[in-house]
Motif scaffolding. Structure first.
Motif, PDB file in Angstrom:
ATOM      1  N   ASP A   1       9.015 -43.822  35.055  1.00 47.90           N
ATOM      2  CA  ASP A   1       9.408 -42.510  34.537  1.00 47.90           C
ATOM      3  C   ASP A   1       9.109 -41.375  35.512  1.00 47.90           C
ATOM      4  O   ASP A   1       9.319 -40.200  35.186  1.00 47.90           O
ATOM      5  CB  ASP A   1       8.744 -42.247  33.183  1.00 47.90           C
ATOM      6  N   LEU A   2       8.609 -41.738  36.721  1.00 49.35           N
ATOM      7  CA  LEU A   2       8.369 -40.728  37.750  1.00 49.35           C
ATOM      8  C   LEU A   2       9.275 -40.891  38.970  1.00 49.35           C
ATOM      9  O   LEU A   2       9.213 -40.087  39.899  1.00 49.35           O
ATOM     10  CB  LEU A   2       6.907 -40.772  38.201  1.00 49.35           C
ATOM     11  N   LEU A   3      10.097 -41.939  38.969  1.00 50.43           N
ATOM     12  CA  LEU A   3      10.970 -42.174  40.114  1.00 50.43           C
ATOM     13  C   LEU A   3      11.935 -41.007  40.298  1.00 50.43           C
ATOM     14  O   LEU A   3      12.520 -40.509  39.332  1.00 50.43           O
ATOM     15  CB  LEU A   3      11.748 -43.471  39.922  1.00 50.43           C
ATOM     16  N   GLY A   4      12.071 -40.567  41.528  1.00 45.45           N
ATOM     17  CA  GLY A   4      12.983 -39.476  41.829  1.00 45.45           C
ATOM     18  C   GLY A   4      12.452 -38.110  41.489  1.00 45.45           C
ATOM     19  O   GLY A   4      13.219 -37.132  41.486  1.00 45.45           O
ATOM     20  N   THR A   5      11.139 -37.982  41.230  1.00 46.35           N
ATOM     21  CA  THR A   5      10.566 -36.682  40.856  1.00 46.35           C
ATOM     22  C   THR A   5       9.559 -36.187  41.895  1.00 46.35           C
ATOM     23  O   THR A   5       8.719 -35.350  41.585  1.00 46.35           O
ATOM     24  CB  THR A   5       9.868 -36.778  39.480  1.00 46.35           C
ATOM     25  N   PHE A   6       9.629 -36.701  43.087  1.00 48.90           N
ATOM     26  CA  PHE A   6       8.761 -36.279  44.187  1.00 48.90           C
ATOM     27  C   PHE A   6       7.295 -36.602  43.915  1.00 48.90           C
ATOM     28  O   PHE A   6       6.399 -35.883  44.349  1.00 48.90           O
ATOM     29  CB  PHE A   6       8.931 -34.782  44.505  1.00 48.90           C
ATOM     30  N   ALA A   7       7.038 -37.674  43.205  1.00 46.82           N
ATOM     31  CA  ALA A   7       5.670 -38.119  42.971  1.00 46.82           C
ATOM     32  C   ALA A   7       5.122 -38.778  44.233  1.00 46.82           C
ATOM     33  O   ALA A   7       5.844 -39.059  45.198  1.00 46.82           O
ATOM     34  CB  ALA A   7       5.640 -39.110  41.800  1.00 46.82           C
TER      35      ALA A   7
ATOM     36  N   THR B   1       2.482 -52.697  49.087  1.00 48.36           N
ATOM     37  CA  THR B   1       2.448 -51.678  48.055  1.00 48.36           C
ATOM     38  C   THR B   1       3.626 -50.716  48.209  1.00 48.36           C
ATOM     39  O   THR B   1       4.472 -50.859  49.093  1.00 48.36           O
ATOM     40  CB  THR B   1       1.102 -50.927  48.104  1.00 48.36           C
ATOM     41  N   SER B   2       3.667 -49.721  47.359  1.00 47.80           N
ATOM     42  CA  SER B   2       4.757 -48.749  47.358  1.00 47.80           C
ATOM     43  C   SER B   2       4.698 -47.845  48.590  1.00 47.80           C
ATOM     44  O   SER B   2       3.704 -47.804  49.312  1.00 47.80           O
ATOM     45  CB  SER B   2       4.665 -47.905  46.080  1.00 47.80           C
ATOM     46  N   GLY B   3       5.759 -47.117  48.831  1.00 48.06           N
ATOM     47  CA  GLY B   3       5.799 -46.123  49.902  1.00 48.06           C
ATOM     48  C   GLY B   3       5.560 -46.699  51.272  1.00 48.06           C
ATOM     49  O   GLY B   3       6.325 -47.556  51.748  1.00 48.06           O
ATOM     50  N   PRO B   4       4.499 -46.252  51.964  1.00 50.14           N
ATOM     51  CA  PRO B   4       4.280 -46.674  53.349  1.00 50.14           C
ATOM     52  C   PRO B   4       4.087 -48.176  53.500  1.00 50.14           C
ATOM     53  O   PRO B   4       4.448 -48.750  54.536  1.00 50.14           O
ATOM     54  CB  PRO B   4       3.014 -45.911  53.757  1.00 50.14           C
TER      55      PRO B   4
ATOM     56  N   ILE C   1       8.246 -58.600  48.492  1.00 49.42           N
ATOM     57  CA  ILE C   1       7.914 -58.049  47.180  1.00 49.42           C
ATOM     58  C   ILE C   1       7.186 -56.732  47.409  1.00 49.42           C
ATOM     59  O   ILE C   1       6.189 -56.680  48.135  1.00 49.42           O
ATOM     60  CB  ILE C   1       7.014 -59.019  46.396  1.00 49.42           C
ATOM     61  N   THR C   2       7.688 -55.654  46.794  1.00 49.28           N
ATOM     62  CA  THR C   2       7.067 -54.341  46.977  1.00 49.28           C
ATOM     63  C   THR C   2       6.872 -53.648  45.636  1.00 49.28           C
ATOM     64  O   THR C   2       7.518 -53.973  44.636  1.00 49.28           O
ATOM     65  CB  THR C   2       7.922 -53.426  47.884  1.00 49.28           C
ATOM     66  N   GLY C   3       5.980 -52.666  45.647  1.00 51.87           N
ATOM     67  CA  GLY C   3       5.751 -51.843  44.471  1.00 51.87           C
ATOM     68  C   GLY C   3       6.540 -50.551  44.533  1.00 51.87           C
ATOM     69  O   GLY C   3       7.034 -50.150  45.599  1.00 51.87           O
TER      70      GLY C   3
ATOM     71  N   GLN D   1       4.109 -41.289  46.942  1.00 52.85           N
ATOM     72  CA  GLN D   1       4.694 -42.555  47.418  1.00 52.85           C
ATOM     73  C   GLN D   1       5.998 -42.878  46.696  1.00 52.85           C
ATOM     74  O   GLN D   1       6.349 -44.051  46.512  1.00 52.85           O
ATOM     75  CB  GLN D   1       3.699 -43.704  47.271  1.00 52.85           C
ATOM     76  N   ASP D   2       6.732 -41.859  46.310  1.00 51.89           N
ATOM     77  CA  ASP D   2       8.012 -42.056  45.611  1.00 51.89           C
ATOM     78  C   ASP D   2       9.107 -42.308  46.645  1.00 51.89           C
ATOM     79  O   ASP D   2       9.915 -41.434  46.954  1.00 51.89           O
ATOM     80  CB  ASP D   2       8.331 -40.830  44.746  1.00 51.89           C
ATOM     81  N   VAL D   3       9.111 -43.509  47.198  1.00 53.31           N
ATOM     82  CA  VAL D   3      10.112 -43.934  48.176  1.00 53.31           C
ATOM     83  C   VAL D   3      10.984 -45.002  47.523  1.00 53.31           C
ATOM     84  O   VAL D   3      10.458 -46.016  47.031  1.00 53.31           O
ATOM     85  CB  VAL D   3       9.460 -44.505  49.452  1.00 53.31           C
ATOM     86  N   ALA D   4      12.265 -44.784  47.482  1.00 56.55           N
ATOM     87  CA  ALA D   4      13.186 -45.751  46.869  1.00 56.55           C
ATOM     88  C   ALA D   4      13.382 -46.925  47.825  1.00 56.55           C
ATOM     89  O   ALA D   4      14.335 -46.973  48.606  1.00 56.55           O
ATOM     90  CB  ALA D   4      14.515 -45.078  46.541  1.00 56.55           C
ATOM     91  N   LEU D   5      12.464 -47.871  47.777  1.00 61.05           N
ATOM     92  CA  LEU D   5      12.474 -48.971  48.750  1.00 61.05           C
ATOM     93  C   LEU D   5      13.711 -49.846  48.622  1.00 61.05           C
ATOM     94  O   LEU D   5      14.166 -50.425  49.617  1.00 61.05           O
ATOM     95  CB  LEU D   5      11.206 -49.808  48.593  1.00 61.05           C
ATOM     96  N   ASP D   6      14.282 -49.949  47.410  1.00 61.82           N
ATOM     97  CA  ASP D   6      15.508 -50.740  47.285  1.00 61.82           C
ATOM     98  C   ASP D   6      16.648 -50.091  48.066  1.00 61.82           C
ATOM     99  O   ASP D   6      17.464 -50.786  48.680  1.00 61.82           O
ATOM    100  CB  ASP D   6      15.886 -50.940  45.821  1.00 61.82           C
TER     101      ASP D   6
END
Length: 581
Positions: free
Chosen positions: A105-111, A73-76, A98-100, A113-118
């Motif tokens: 529209d929330l990327l980069g807004t401190f939401a 999943t995303s983040g951790p 493969i990750t989430g 689990q907003d971790v830019a895994l790429d």
């Protein structure tokens, strides 16, 4: 109507992927729904930690030669994959992660689990992309898989959670017609040039004392390696990941090299005038001949690896098996004096190993467990090792038999890989027994995977060599730095009881006189089992040839206040060390 996740999973199936390791999470739910709908065609193996998923994908690729796939999943969840993915990168195993991601529209807004895994995965990946919309997924998936297989490394696709359920027509441009990519790999056999082959043959034909160093790139070339050794009168020396390239009972091999290797292998490398490196870029330069002391021919499928550790007079880029077959008819028959000398050294080494493996001293020596285990592992088994002192006992005392598969975390040398590697092996080869040789330090790191083994009823025999210490670190502090050990002791855990609590039958072994019989009782049962072997924590895993500087450092550590100096002195295995102590 197909969405992004549907196409992703269909492309995996088209490429022949039938297994994926990981954990679910709300950041990857769209892909999991696509997996659920296709669970009859692609199986999901639910591990207890994402790090295990990446280790398992790496091992799956190593043992099968196919693509290993993990999902998180995303983040951790994605962050936890990194250690296993670096294992794949450093040992050249093709893996797709493969990750989430958070909603687009929330990327980069401190939401949450907003971790830019790429961005996080930039260093570990050969291919690394963020999926932008439904129309983007098909081409990216094909390219990611093709890159991982072609470059034998890690590819990564990360999907925002809303993109995962977008219709595939969304965002499609005129330049991106559907189904223009293919799931067909386009790899050739890397045929070497005749000029390079002739140059290599000239060097080998002039050699008088030839040594062959084989690695994991030669695991599929066992017969060719033995024919080459017979023609050249050359001993075959194996890197750790090349342990199964030639069986240890072959008359042509002297075993491993390096800190965990054998004395006849080290002697052969020191005395050779010609070195043939096959499918290896062995990382420890100090164990190779000094540059200029030996002519060198190197065969590797990756041109980047030629002359990386030792200056090659000629480098042949190609598949090792293909290259060896092409080279053999061009070689003249050598006498076998150098090989016979190496075989005599191998016999003496075998006598030493047997002596150490049959000690009846108490507390039980770890060598006894390795020796007794090595006599009982069948020829169709797959053996995984964790990292630490445990790797020494596996490398030296558990022989590779013809037909077996052996592996570990090679260049990364990460602890905790043992159980996930075994899970991958058992999933890939359900009809073959799997043996996991692991230390108490490595087991405790990802101990939750005992539950995975029980849940899937995997045929894995877990042998825990328990010394209540981080042994490799302890000896490195003493032998390399001359310092007393510090912060290495582990709180004693009852792993047999823990295993039973997870649903795995277990037993504890402490008596060296009964070690073989007790192992027999534990290993003959069907399905999973755990053996907790309690051993002497003061047995040092010394190199085959102890350098005076290493012996001096150990003596220095004892004189500087090593708390267990008396017990260590009594169990030191090297005559040179004993003299200094």
């Amino acid at each position: 109507m197909s969405n992004t996740s549907d196409v992703l999973v269909e492309r995996l199936i088209a490429w022949g992927v039938d297994t994926i390791f990981g954990l679910p999470g709300d950041g990857i739910n769209g892909v999991f729904e696509a997996l659920r709908q296709r669970k009859d065609r692609i199986r999901f193996i639910h591990v207890r930690h994402e790090e295990s998923a990446a280790f398992a994908a790496c091992a799956y690729a190593k043992f099968t030669g196919r693509l290993g796939v993990c999902i998180a999943t995303s983040g951790p969840g994605g962050i936890h994959l990194l250690n296993g993915l670096y294992d794949a990168k450093m040992d050249h195993a093709p893996v797709l992660a493969i990750t989430g991601l958070q909603h687009a529209d929330l990327l980069g807004t401190f939401a949450q689990q907003d971790v830019a895994l790429d961005k996080l995965f930039i260093d570990v990946c050969e291919y690394n992309e963020r999926v932008m919309n439904g129309a983007h997924i098909e081409g990216l998936t094909d390219l990611a898989i093709r890159t991982a297989l072609a470059r034998r490394g890690v590819a990564h696709l990360t999907l925002p959670v809303d993109v995962q359920t977008q219709p595939v027509r969304q965002g499609r441009s005129d330049r991106n017609p559907p189904h223009h990519s293919t799931a067909t790999p386009t790899f050739d056999a890397h045929l070497p040039s005749q000029v390079d082959l002739q140059h290599a043959a000239d060097i080998l034909n002039r050699g008088k004392r030839i040594a062959i160093l084989a690695g994991q790139g030669a695991l599929h070339a066992t017969d060719e390696l033995e024919r080459m050794a017979a023609v050249l009168g050359a001993p075959i020396i194996k890197s750790l990941l090349g342990k199964a390239a030639v069986p240890d009972d072959s008359p042509y091999t002297t075993g491993g090299i390096g800190l965990l290797g054998t004395e006849p292998s080290q002697t052969a490398l020191e005395d050779c005038d010609t070195l043939l490196m096959v499918g290896t870029s062995f990382p420890y330069i100090e164990f190779l001949p000094k540059p200029g002391d030996a002519k060198c021919v190197q065969i590797d499928c990756d041109p980047q690896r030629i002359s990386l550790r030792y200056p090659a007079d000629v480098g042949i880029v190609g598949d090792t098996r293909v290259c060896l077959k092409a080279l053999l008819p061009m070689l003249k028959k050598h006498d076998d004096r150098f090989l016979r000398s190496a075989q005599k050294g191998k016999q003496k080494w075998a006598e030493l190993i047997e002596k150490q493996g049959t000690h009846l001293d108490k507390p039980m020596k770890p060598q006894v467990v390795g020796w007794e285990l090595g006599k009982r592992i069948p020829a169709n088994a797959i053996i995984t090792s964790d990292s630490g002192t445990i790797t020494t006992w596996w490398a030296r005392y558990v022989p590779a038999l013809r037909g077996q598969k052996h592996s570990c975390s090679g260049n990364l040398a990460s602890m905790a890989c043992g159980l996930p590697y075994a899970i991958a092996a058992a999933v890939a080869y359900p009809d073959r027994p799997v043996y996991c040789i692991i230390g108490d330090g490595g087991l405790s790191m990802l101990m939750g995977e005992l539950i995975t083994i029980a849940a899937y009823k995997l045929n894995i025999k877990i042998i825990v060599i328990k010394n209540n210490t981080l042994g490799q670190i302890k000896w490195e502090q003493m032998v390399f730095l001359g310092n007393p050990e510090y912060a290495c002791d582990l709180f004693p855990a009852d792993f047999a009881t823990i295993a039973r609590g997870c649903g795995i039958p277990s037993r504890t072994i402490e008596d060296p006189a009964r070690c073989g019989a007790d192992l027999e009782l534990a290993l003959q049962r069907q399905g999973a089992a755990l053996v907790e072997a309690v051993v002497d924590p003061f047995t040092p895993p010394m190199p085959a040839k102890v350098k005076p500087s290493q012996a001096a450092k150990l003596a220095e550590s004892l004189m500087r206040g090593e708390p267990n100096r008396g017990k260590i002195a009594l169990t030191a295995v090297s005559d040179a060390v004993r003299e200094l102590v």
